[in-house]
Write a protein that holds these residues in place. Structure first.
Motif, PDB file in Angstrom:
ATOM      1  N   MET A  99       0.849  -1.178   0.000  1.00  8.33           N
ATOM      2  CA  MET A  99       0.000   0.000   0.000  1.00  8.33           C
ATOM      3  C   MET A  99       0.886   1.228   0.000  1.00  8.33           C
ATOM      4  N   SER A 100       0.314   2.338  -0.088  1.00  5.55           N
ATOM      5  CA  SER A 100       1.134   3.503  -0.150  1.00  5.55           C
ATOM      6  C   SER A 100       0.320   4.738   0.115  1.00  5.55           C
ATOM      7  N   SER A 101       1.038   5.801   0.475  1.00  6.78           N
ATOM      8  CA  SER A 101       0.299   6.999   0.730  1.00  6.78           C
ATOM      9  C   SER A 101       0.401   7.941  -0.447  1.00  6.78           C
ATOM     10  N   PHE A 102      -0.748   8.533  -0.785  1.00  4.94           N
ATOM     11  CA  PHE A 102      -0.802   9.487  -1.879  1.00  4.94           C
ATOM     12  C   PHE A 102      -1.698  10.628  -1.431  1.00  4.94           C
ATOM     13  N   ALA A 103      -1.161  11.820  -1.514  1.00  5.72           N
ATOM     14  CA  ALA A 103      -1.904  12.967  -0.993  1.00  5.72           C
ATOM     15  C   ALA A 103      -3.189  13.176  -1.771  1.00  5.72           C
ATOM     16  N   CYS A 104      -4.313  13.148  -1.096  1.00 10.30           N
ATOM     17  CA  CYS A 104      -5.604  13.432  -1.725  1.00 10.30           C
ATOM     18  C   CYS A 104      -6.564  13.876  -0.643  1.00 10.30           C
ATOM     19  N   LYS A 105      -7.513  14.711  -1.020  1.00  8.94           N
ATOM     20  CA  LYS A 105      -8.508  15.187  -0.072  1.00  8.94           C
ATOM     21  C   LYS A 105      -9.704  14.250  -0.102  1.00  8.94           C
ATOM     22  N   PRO A 106      -9.898  13.483   0.959  1.00 11.17           N
ATOM     23  CA  PRO A 106     -10.987  12.523   0.946  1.00 11.17           C
ATOM     24  C   PRO A 106     -12.350  13.188   0.958  1.00 11.17           C
TER      25      PRO A 106
ATOM     26  N   ILE B 104      -5.777  -8.866   7.668  1.00 15.12           N
ATOM     27  CA  ILE B 104      -6.728  -7.752   7.671  1.00 15.12           C
ATOM     28  C   ILE B 104      -6.249  -6.553   8.507  1.00 15.12           C
ATOM     29  N   PRO B 105      -5.739  -6.757   9.726  1.00 17.46           N
ATOM     30  CA  PRO B 105      -5.271  -5.583  10.483  1.00 17.46           C
ATOM     31  C   PRO B 105      -4.140  -4.836   9.796  1.00 17.46           C
ATOM     32  N   VAL B 106      -3.222  -5.571   9.162  1.00 18.46           N
ATOM     33  CA  VAL B 106      -2.112  -4.912   8.468  1.00 18.46           C
ATOM     34  C   VAL B 106      -2.637  -4.062   7.321  1.00 18.46           C
ATOM     35  N   SER B 107      -3.550  -4.623   6.530  1.00 14.84           N
ATOM     36  CA  SER B 107      -4.119  -3.873   5.414  1.00 14.84           C
ATOM     37  C   SER B 107      -4.908  -2.668   5.916  1.00 14.84           C
ATOM     38  N   TYR B 108      -5.666  -2.864   6.976  1.00 18.15           N
ATOM     39  CA  TYR B 108      -6.477  -1.782   7.519  1.00 18.15           C
ATOM     40  C   TYR B 108      -5.594  -0.633   8.005  1.00 18.15           C
ATOM     41  N   THR B 109      -4.478  -0.965   8.648  1.00 19.52           N
ATOM     42  CA  THR B 109      -3.560   0.061   9.145  1.00 19.52           C
ATOM     43  C   THR B 109      -3.038   0.922   8.004  1.00 19.52           C
ATOM     44  N   HIS B 110      -2.647   0.269   6.901  1.00 20.87           N
ATOM     45  CA  HIS B 110      -2.147   1.023   5.755  1.00 20.87           C
ATOM     46  C   HIS B 110      -3.253   1.873   5.119  1.00 20.87           C
ATOM     47  N   LEU B 111      -4.451   1.317   5.054  1.00 19.49           N
ATOM     48  CA  LEU B 111      -5.552   2.068   4.460  1.00 19.49           C
ATOM     49  C   LEU B 111      -5.913   3.281   5.303  1.00 19.49           C
ATOM     50  N   ARG B 112      -5.892   3.120   6.625  1.00 19.85           N
ATOM     51  CA  ARG B 112      -6.180   4.246   7.518  1.00 19.85           C
ATOM     52  C   ARG B 112      -5.135   5.343   7.367  1.00 19.85           C
ATOM     53  N   ALA B 113      -3.925   4.936   6.967  1.00 23.25           N
ATOM     54  CA  ALA B 113      -2.853   5.916   6.774  1.00 23.25           C
ATOM     55  C   ALA B 113      -2.951   6.587   5.399  1.00 23.25           C
ATOM     56  N   HIS B 114      -4.039   6.282   4.655  1.00 24.15           N
ATOM     57  CA  HIS B 114      -4.268   6.841   3.329  1.00 24.15           C
ATOM     58  C   HIS B 114      -3.173   6.459   2.357  1.00 24.15           C
ATOM     59  N   GLU B 115      -2.634   5.281   2.535  1.00 27.77           N
ATOM     60  CA  GLU B 115      -1.701   4.779   1.538  1.00 27.77           C
ATOM     61  C   GLU B 115      -2.524   4.235   0.380  1.00 27.77           C
ATOM     62  N   THR B 116      -2.131   4.541  -0.828  1.00 26.02           N
ATOM     63  CA  THR B 116      -3.032   4.330  -1.949  1.00 26.02           C
ATOM     64  C   THR B 116      -2.997   2.935  -2.539  1.00 26.02           C
ATOM     65  N   LEU B 117      -1.879   2.266  -2.527  1.00 29.96           N
ATOM     66  CA  LEU B 117      -1.859   0.955  -3.175  1.00 29.96           C
ATOM     67  C   LEU B 117      -0.863   0.035  -2.494  1.00 29.96           C
TER      68      LEU B 117
ATOM     69  N   LEU C 130       1.096 -13.961   4.761  1.00 31.36           N
ATOM     70  CA  LEU C 130       0.853 -14.527   3.439  1.00 31.36           C
ATOM     71  C   LEU C 130       1.171 -16.007   3.312  1.00 31.36           C
ATOM     72  N   SER C 131       2.034 -16.522   4.154  1.00 28.44           N
ATOM     73  CA  SER C 131       2.499 -17.898   3.986  1.00 28.44           C
ATOM     74  C   SER C 131       1.747 -18.867   4.895  1.00 28.44           C
ATOM     75  N   SER C 132       1.256 -19.954   4.305  1.00 29.66           N
ATOM     76  CA  SER C 132       0.591 -20.980   5.117  1.00 29.66           C
ATOM     77  C   SER C 132       1.578 -21.627   6.075  1.00 29.66           C
ATOM     78  N   ASP C 133       2.855 -21.694   5.682  1.00 27.29           N
ATOM     79  CA  ASP C 133       3.879 -22.250   6.579  1.00 27.29           C
ATOM     80  C   ASP C 133       4.002 -21.407   7.840  1.00 27.29           C
ATOM     81  N   GLY C 134       4.017 -20.094   7.666  1.00 29.22           N
ATOM     82  CA  GLY C 134       4.143 -19.206   8.817  1.00 29.22           C
ATOM     83  C   GLY C 134       2.923 -19.233   9.708  1.00 29.22           C
TER      84      GLY C 134
END
Length: 282
Positions: free
Chosen positions: A1-8, A263-276, A155-159
């Motif tokens: 994910m990534s952050s990209f400046a935008c006005k929500p 899910i928590p990792v993705s949510y954290t990045h999304l809350r930080a307004h990271e774009t992809l 991501l890994s089933s082994d982990g």
């Protein structure tokens, strides 16, 4: 994910999951603004991971790369996927020039997934302007992050199995359940048929899945399959192979445990307004 400046305008979070076929067809409502995307995709085309003992095509000379490695076709698939995502999200999320604040890439620690991520990025971010560092090579290095498989609980089933005893327990109990044992009994004839002709011990749904994978890829590469496969390939082998993919999330609790690290990792990045954020699944 990534952050990209935008006005929500409206906090819209889009979750996309795609193999190479891209389940990305739906359009967004015109009155909403897309702020971030978590994209998940599988690796590109690969060679069979493990050949069976009697496999007539197991000789290394029959294949361009070693078992389980990304092929040239797989690189092209991922390159085109990157171009597709550039066309889909370039105007609304990602500038043409790469910026480390706009994207974060995570892959499992296997050659085929790491190479898939790099091939994808080549299509997504061809160098522009000052980022062209070699006029003879329209490519630029972009970081892909990973951790050892046994430590990768995202991501890994082994982990996941290593770090979650409860998940491993539930999966073991599932395999011994009346439901799965009934399936094993129903297809005992298939297990025996495969064992006779492949020279491999076959006594589970997962064993069938591994053999189906080999036959599928060999057929894809225009190898003539042995006569004994006519009775069992593609069906019922495909049915059990598809079933095997579902077993790891068969129950509600297994679904929760398998997805809870991601899910928590993705949510954290999304809350930080990271774009992809890219996630290359194993």
């Amino acid at each position: 994910m990534s952050s990209f400046a935008c006005k929500p305008k409206i906090n819209l979070i889009a979750w996309f999951s795609c193999c190479l076929s891209l389940i990305l067809a739906q359009e967004f409502p015109a009155d909403k603004e897309l702020l971030a995307v978590t994209a998940m995709y599988r690796h590109g085309d690969r060679t069979p991971i493990q050949f069976y003992p009697n496999d007539p095509y197991k000789d290394r000379n029959n294949w361009a790369v070693d078992p389980g490695e990304l092929t040239s076709l797989g690189k092209i698939q991922q390159y085109h996927l990157g171009q597709y995502l550039r066309g889909r999200y370039g105007e609304i999320l990602l500038p043409e020039e790469y910026n480390e604040n706009d994207i974060y890439v995570r892959s499992t620690d296997t050659d085929r997934t790491l190479m898939s991520a790099l091939s994808n990025l080549a299509g997504l971010y061809p160098p522009k302007g000052d980022q062209v560092w070699n006029s003879d090579l329209l490519w630029q290095p972009i970081p892909v992050h990973t951790v050892p498989l046994e430590e990768d609980i995202i991501l890994s089933s082994d982990g996941i199995k290593a770090e979650c005893p409860r998940c491993l327990q539930l999966y073991s109990e599932l395999l011994q359940s009346d439901e799965i044992q009934a399936i094993n009994r129903e297809y005992q004839w298939l297990f025996e048929h495969l064992a006779i002709y492949t020279g491999k011990v076959v006594n589970s749904i997962e064993d069938v899945k591994h053999l189906y994978d080999v036959l599928f890829i060999e057929q894809l590469y225009n190898f003539t399959l042995p006569e004994w496969t006519r009775r069992v390939y593609p069906e019922p082998m495909k049915k059990l192979s598809d079933l095997n993919f579902r077993l790891s999330t068969w129950t509600h609790e297994l679904k929760r445990l398998r997805s809870s690290p991601l899910i928590p990792v993705s949510y954290t990045h999304l809350r930080a307004h990271e774009t992809l954020r890219y996630l290359v699944c194993r």
